[in-house]
Design an enzyme around this catalytic site. Structure first.
Site, PDB file in Angstrom:
ATOM      1  N   CYS A   1       0.842  -1.200   0.000  1.00 32.94           N
ATOM      2  CA  CYS A   1       0.000   0.000   0.000  1.00 32.94           C
ATOM      3  C   CYS A   1       0.879   1.252   0.000  1.00 32.94           C
ATOM      4  CB  CYS A   1      -0.925   0.002   1.214  1.00 32.94           C
ATOM      5  SG  CYS A   1      -0.087   0.270   2.786  1.00 32.94           S
TER       6      CYS A   1
ATOM      7  N   ASP B   1       1.802   7.078  15.442  1.00 35.73           N
ATOM      8  CA  ASP B   1       1.122   5.823  15.121  1.00 35.73           C
ATOM      9  C   ASP B   1       1.083   4.807  16.265  1.00 35.73           C
ATOM     10  OD1 ASP B   1      -0.248   3.990  13.494  1.00 35.73           O
ATOM     11  OD2 ASP B   1       1.607   3.096  12.774  1.00 35.73           O
TER      12      ASP B   1
ATOM     13  N   SER C   1     -12.480  13.769   9.966  1.00 38.97           N
ATOM     14  CA  SER C   1     -12.417  12.306  10.014  1.00 38.97           C
ATOM     15  C   SER C   1     -13.427  11.741   9.024  1.00 38.97           C
ATOM     16  CB  SER C   1     -12.723  11.818  11.436  1.00 38.97           C
ATOM     17  OG  SER C   1     -12.483  10.436  11.538  1.00 38.97           O
TER      18      SER C   1
ATOM     19  N   CYS D   1     -16.586   4.918  -0.104  1.00 37.42           N
ATOM     20  CA  CYS D   1     -15.619   4.062   0.593  1.00 37.42           C
ATOM     21  C   CYS D   1     -16.317   2.901   1.274  1.00 37.42           C
ATOM     22  CB  CYS D   1     -14.816   4.879   1.601  1.00 37.42           C
ATOM     23  SG  CYS D   1     -15.808   5.738   2.844  1.00 37.42           S
TER      24      CYS D   1
ATOM     25  N   CYS E   1      -4.025  -1.874   2.319  1.00 43.59           N
ATOM     26  CA  CYS E   1      -5.091  -1.771   1.321  1.00 43.59           C
ATOM     27  C   CYS E   1      -5.424  -0.295   1.131  1.00 43.59           C
ATOM     28  CB  CYS E   1      -6.335  -2.531   1.783  1.00 43.59           C
ATOM     29  SG  CYS E   1      -7.729  -2.438   0.648  1.00 43.59           S
ATOM     30  N   ASP E   2      -5.558   0.127  -0.120  1.00 46.11           N
ATOM     31  CA  ASP E   2      -5.830   1.529  -0.424  1.00 46.11           C
ATOM     32  C   ASP E   2      -7.210   1.770  -1.023  1.00 46.11           C
ATOM     33  OD1 ASP E   2      -3.432   2.844   0.374  1.00 46.11           O
ATOM     34  OD2 ASP E   2      -2.396   2.017  -1.356  1.00 46.11           O
TER      35      ASP E   2
END
Length: 379
Positions: free
Chosen positions: A97, A134, A152, A194, A240-241
């Site tokens: 990704c 992260d 968001s 999405c 995954c994109d």
């Protein structure tokens, strides 16, 4: 007034060290986030990679008792690769990704945050500062949202007006009481591309992710991949994109600002067959600098096997037979047996039966039986 001037100086300095976006917010508790995280845990949607202590995830003072404000930063990464190699019969390729292109983003952001911290401490020597990227306790996304970096999105990513969602996030928890910036309004509206495009239905609803179904999570697991997800994996080796690629806010967004983020095409889209026989040393030498290597070689090899089954790559039959009969790792032996059946069909039935007679591991036997069923049903 002094803190307002310092804030302006920090913003100016951040631009000089190539931080693409910076925002400030208070260190108040993230109360609504706590409610969401509690429900998330109750529903079994956690990945297991998160900080287990919910209090630390929502209460900055649990990390830095003197916390008064948080500085959030964002760095834009490329969404398109220059001269991507083609995947052809006999030379099939996998894909990492976009967040795993170039140098590990954890290191890139840590370096930026260290420079920012040093700059602040020179101005305010007694400041208390804690930085994280992260893997820290706080939610990078919740901090960035409140600091006005972006909103968001329904794809559970921060979407910036300038760079879309193709940004890395990090933050500094500080004892300095900076004036907070204004959050941005949600601009997703009624769009749910999405949610509809998610290959596994992991986006349960806008803004809620079942990590246990998310391909980005599944590619990082080390056990057998549940069969129902294997056809969804395609040729993905890490991450995954899809939910980013379909987002209208990402249309035309492709930034090549940071040289260290540029992908090596042969590493971002590596040949699959060489991955099957790669030693630990070779893997570390080739992929050790990218974020997608953090879980080691095994998940990548398992995913490469599944990708070869996806392509029905006949050149993989002999290497897969070798793995099925000789590899010491049950997950690799079993996944290879399943892939062998998908690719070879009747021509490998005898080999699978012979492997089954020798196999001692119950999980591997189950995978061999799964493969034999595929052959019997002619799938």
């Amino acid at each position: 007034m002094a803190y307002a001037q310092l804030k302006d100086e920090i913003v100016a300095y951040s631009k000089s060290i190539d931080i693409d976006k910076i925002g400030f917010t208070s260190a108040d508790p993230f109360l609504t986030l706590k409610e969401r995280l509690t429900l998330h845990r109750e529903l079994g949607y956690e990945s297991g990679f998160e900080e287990p202590d919910l209090e630390k995830r929502v209460e900055p003072k649990k990390i830095t008792p003197e916390a008064r404000s948080i500085i959030s930063i964002a760095l834009a990464y490329p969404s398109k690769m220059k001269n991507p190699p083609k995947s052809t019969k006999g030379e099939r390729r996998g894909i990492f990704c976009r967040a795993s292109w170039g140098k590990d983003y954890h290191q890139i952001l840590k370096e930026k945050l260290q420079l920012l911290e040093k700059f602040i401490v020179e101005k305010v020597p007694d400041a208390h500062i804690t930085s994280m990227v992260d893997t820290g306790e706080l939610s990078d996304r919740a901090v960035a949202e409140r600091a006005g970096i972006g909103w968001s999105g329904k794809n559970c990513a921060i979407i910036t007006p300038e760079f879309g969602s193709y940004v890395y996030l990090g933050e500094l928890v500080t004892s300095i009481p900076f004036q907070p910036d204004e959050p941005l309004e949600d601009q997703c509206g009624s769009c749910r591309r999405c949610v509809d495009a998610c290959p596994t239905g992991a986006l349960v609803q806008g803004g809620q992710l079942d990590s246990q179904k998310c391909i980005a999570y599944l590619t990082q697991t080390k056990d057998f991949l549940p069969e129902r997800f294997r056809s969804k994996l395609g040729n993905r080796l890490y991450g995954c994109d899809t939910c980013q690629q379909v987002c209208p806010e990402n249309k035309g967004k492709d930034f090549h600002i940071h040289e260290e983020m540029e992908p090596d095409p042969d590493l971002a889209k590596p040949l699959l067959l060489p991955l099957l026989s790669m030693s630990n040393r070779q893997f570390k030498e080739q992929f050790g600098h990218v974020s997608g290597a953090w879980r080691g070689k095994k998940p990548i090899q398992r995913n490469a096997i599944i990708a070869l089954a996806h392509f029905k790559e006949t050149e993989a039959i002999e290497p897969l037979r070798e793995l099925m009969t000789k590899d010491p790792r049950p997950v690799i032996r079993g996944t290879a047996a399943w892939a062998l059946a998908v690719i070879g069909g009747k021509s490998v039935e005898k080999q699978l039966k012979q492997a089954k007679d020798r196999e001692k591991d119950a999980d591997v036997v189950e995978e061999i039986n799964r493969g034999l069923n595929i052959i019997a049903e002619g799938l």
